[in-house]
Design a protein around this motif. Structure first.
Motif, PDB file in Angstrom:
ATOM      1  N   SER A  87       0.836  -1.262  -0.152  1.00  0.00           N
ATOM      2  CA  SER A  87       0.038  -0.137   0.309  1.00  0.00           C
ATOM      3  C   SER A  87       1.190   1.501   0.011  1.00  0.00           C
ATOM      4  O   SER A  87       1.527   1.621   0.475  1.00  0.00           O
ATOM      5  N   ALA A  88       0.409   2.270  -0.807  1.00  0.00           N
ATOM      6  CA  ALA A  88       1.688   2.799  -1.047  1.00  0.00           C
ATOM      7  C   ALA A  88       1.174   4.241  -2.200  1.00  0.00           C
ATOM      8  O   ALA A  88      -0.024   3.465  -3.278  1.00  0.00           O
ATOM      9  N   VAL A  89       1.960   4.894  -2.669  1.00  0.00           N
ATOM     10  CA  VAL A  89       1.774   6.145  -3.927  1.00  0.00           C
ATOM     11  C   VAL A  89       2.879   5.623  -4.577  1.00  0.00           C
ATOM     12  O   VAL A  89       3.882   5.731  -4.207  1.00  0.00           O
ATOM     13  N   TYR A  90       2.869   4.786  -5.980  1.00  0.00           N
ATOM     14  CA  TYR A  90       3.442   4.591  -6.631  1.00  0.00           C
ATOM     15  C   TYR A  90       3.697   5.396  -8.127  1.00  0.00           C
ATOM     16  O   TYR A  90       2.432   6.021  -8.760  1.00  0.00           O
ATOM     17  N   PHE A  91       4.944   6.282  -8.037  1.00  0.00           N
ATOM     18  CA  PHE A  91       5.315   7.439  -9.304  1.00  0.00           C
ATOM     19  C   PHE A  91       5.799   7.172 -10.190  1.00  0.00           C
ATOM     20  O   PHE A  91       7.382   6.014  -9.831  1.00  0.00           O
ATOM     21  N   CYS A  92       5.602   7.090 -11.812  1.00  0.00           N
ATOM     22  CA  CYS A  92       6.291   6.892 -12.637  1.00  0.00           C
ATOM     23  C   CYS A  92       6.752   8.189 -13.368  1.00  0.00           C
ATOM     24  O   CYS A  92       6.233   8.985 -13.574  1.00  0.00           O
ATOM     25  N   ALA A  93       8.205   7.793 -13.715  1.00  0.00           N
ATOM     26  CA  ALA A  93       8.704   9.706 -13.903  1.00  0.00           C
ATOM     27  C   ALA A  93       9.869   8.659 -15.253  1.00  0.00           C
ATOM     28  O   ALA A  93       9.984   7.830 -15.718  1.00  0.00           O
ATOM     29  N   LEU A  94       9.678  10.456 -16.049  1.00  0.00           N
ATOM     30  CA  LEU A  94      10.851  10.720 -17.661  1.00  0.00           C
ATOM     31  C   LEU A  94      12.091  11.319 -17.635  1.00  0.00           C
ATOM     32  O   LEU A  94      11.613  12.384 -17.319  1.00  0.00           O
ATOM     33  N   ASN A  95      12.935  10.490 -17.913  1.00  0.00           N
ATOM     34  CA  ASN A  95      13.787  11.945 -17.787  1.00  0.00           C
ATOM     35  C   ASN A  95      14.349  11.728 -19.671  1.00  0.00           C
ATOM     36  O   ASN A  95      14.904  10.355 -20.015  1.00  0.00           O
ATOM     37  N   PRO A  96      13.717  12.901 -20.057  1.00  0.00           N
ATOM     38  CA  PRO A  96      14.216  13.142 -21.412  1.00  0.00           C
ATOM     39  C   PRO A  96      16.246  12.782 -21.584  1.00  0.00           C
ATOM     40  O   PRO A  96      16.849  13.776 -20.338  1.00  0.00           O
ATOM     41  N   ASP A 100      18.244  17.903 -17.190  1.00  0.00           N
ATOM     42  CA  ASP A 100      18.669  17.669 -15.511  1.00  0.00           C
ATOM     43  C   ASP A 100      17.600  17.072 -15.114  1.00  0.00           C
ATOM     44  O   ASP A 100      17.445  16.998 -13.785  1.00  0.00           O
ATOM     45  N   LYS A 101      16.376  17.207 -15.862  1.00  0.00           N
ATOM     46  CA  LYS A 101      14.849  17.076 -14.997  1.00  0.00           C
ATOM     47  C   LYS A 101      14.357  15.709 -15.094  1.00  0.00           C
ATOM     48  O   LYS A 101      14.560  15.604 -16.350  1.00  0.00           O
ATOM     49  N   ILE A 102      13.841  15.206 -14.333  1.00  0.00           N
ATOM     50  CA  ILE A 102      12.792  14.107 -14.184  1.00  0.00           C
ATOM     51  C   ILE A 102      11.724  14.759 -14.626  1.00  0.00           C
ATOM     52  O   ILE A 102      10.907  15.682 -13.634  1.00  0.00           O
ATOM     53  N   ILE A 103      10.317  13.802 -15.088  1.00  0.00           N
ATOM     54  CA  ILE A 103       9.149  14.663 -15.152  1.00  0.00           C
ATOM     55  C   ILE A 103       8.562  13.506 -14.383  1.00  0.00           C
ATOM     56  O   ILE A 103       8.570  11.950 -15.138  1.00  0.00           O
ATOM     57  N   PHE A 104       7.433  13.490 -13.637  1.00  0.00           N
ATOM     58  CA  PHE A 104       6.920  13.386 -12.537  1.00  0.00           C
ATOM     59  C   PHE A 104       5.322  12.789 -13.113  1.00  0.00           C
ATOM     60  O   PHE A 104       4.675  14.039 -13.226  1.00  0.00           O
ATOM     61  N   GLY A 105       4.528  11.435 -13.133  1.00  0.00           N
ATOM     62  CA  GLY A 105       2.843  11.283 -13.569  1.00  0.00           C
ATOM     63  C   GLY A 105       2.934  11.739 -12.235  1.00  0.00           C
ATOM     64  O   GLY A 105       3.697  12.076 -11.260  1.00  0.00           O
ATOM     65  N   LYS A 106       1.464  11.741 -11.574  1.00  0.00           N
ATOM     66  CA  LYS A 106       0.795  12.652 -10.907  1.00  0.00           C
ATOM     67  C   LYS A 106       0.728  11.443  -9.520  1.00  0.00           C
ATOM     68  O   LYS A 106       0.078  11.566  -7.936  1.00  0.00           O
ATOM     69  N   GLY A 107       0.618  10.525 -10.073  1.00  0.00           N
ATOM     70  CA  GLY A 107       0.750   9.027  -8.724  1.00  0.00           C
ATOM     71  C   GLY A 107      -0.470   8.385  -8.779  1.00  0.00           C
ATOM     72  O   GLY A 107      -1.280   8.848  -9.296  1.00  0.00           O
ATOM     73  N   THR A 108      -0.190   6.767  -8.349  1.00  0.00           N
ATOM     74  CA  THR A 108      -1.436   6.081  -8.035  1.00  0.00           C
ATOM     75  C   THR A 108      -1.272   5.787  -7.280  1.00  0.00           C
ATOM     76  O   THR A 108      -0.389   5.179  -6.704  1.00  0.00           O
ATOM     77  N   ARG A 109      -2.539   6.007  -5.867  1.00  0.00           N
ATOM     78  CA  ARG A 109      -2.935   5.305  -4.941  1.00  0.00           C
ATOM     79  C   ARG A 109      -3.255   4.335  -5.098  1.00  0.00           C
ATOM     80  O   ARG A 109      -4.456   3.591  -5.218  1.00  0.00           O
TER      81      ARG A 109
END
Lengths: 114, 115
Positions: A87-96, A100-109
């Motif tokens: 049980s947690a919030v899970y985030f998917c993320a992308l680094n083009p 220098d930056k990672i783009i996060f999704g809004k998460g799935t609880r």
């Protein structure tokens, strides 16, 4: 546009069921990296996995597995035989690439019910 | 665990006051990041640093400033706190960009309430 979409805002399953968390990404780059992070109720963010765009092999780590499909721009995460501790919030993320930056999704609880 | 310490862990302040949050790392990583986390928005980048005295804006930088005078410390300042800045703030570090270096490791977070 560079974007990560986690369409499932919240999921509840009963313990021992399998559950898949969806992640769809958008990027112009041919080289990029994808990540999954876990945020348990205690609040810290824990790195789970990183894949690069040239490695489409699925990965399995214990009860966790990841399915990367460039054809559908998806990087889905499956938990097999779920446990309450998942049980947690899970985030998917992308680094083009070259960014220098990672783009996060809004998460799935994810709620795992005993 | 990555050596990242955020301080304070909790803070309550009043509208209009300046607030500074500190992120300290013991990993000698080049990159440091400040995010805020709000319900329905996930993690949003405020500012980041790619070296001492080298910083850049993220997507929600208005009302925030940062400073990095040493590799190990990255400060986030709310110049005049507003209620919309009530949030949980996370610091993250990474070695750099590209293969083997772009994994971000996060601190425990700072919960800030602006009344």
């Amino acid at each position: 546009a560079q974007k990560v979409t986690q369409a499932q805002t919240e999921i509840s399953v009963v313990e021992k069921e399998d559950v898949t968390l969806d992640c769809v990404y958008e990027t112009r780059d041919t080289t990029y990296y994808l990540f999954w992070y876990k945020q348990p109720p205690s609040g810290e963010l824990v790195f789970l996995i990183r894949r690069n765009s040239f490695d489409e092999q699925n990965e399995i780590s214990g009860r966790y597995s990841w399915n990367f499909q460039k054809s559908t721009s998806s990087f889905n995460f499956t938990i097999t035989a779920s446990q309450v501790v998942d049980s947690a919030v899970y985030f998917c993320a992308l680094n083009p690439n070259r960014d220098d930056k990672i783009i996060f999704g809004k998460g799935t609880r994810l709620h795992i019910l005993p | 665990d990555a050596g990242i310490t955020q301080s304070p862990r909790h803070k309550v302040t009043e509208t209009g006051t300046p607030v500074t949050l500190r992120c300290h790392q013991t990993e000698n990583h080049r990159y440091m990041y400040w995010y805020r986390q709000d319900p329905g928005h996930g993690l949003r980048l405020i500012h980041y640093s790619y070296g001492v005295k080298d910083t850049d804006k993220g997507e929600v930088s208005d009302g925030y400033s940062v400073s990095r005078s040493k590799t190990e410390d990255f400060l986030l300042t709310l110049e005049s706190a507003t209620s919309s800045q009530t949030s949980v703030y996370f610091c993250a570090i990474s070695e750099g960009s590209g293969v083997g270096k772009n994994i971000q490791y996060f601190g425990a977070g700072t919960r800030l309430s602006v009344l």
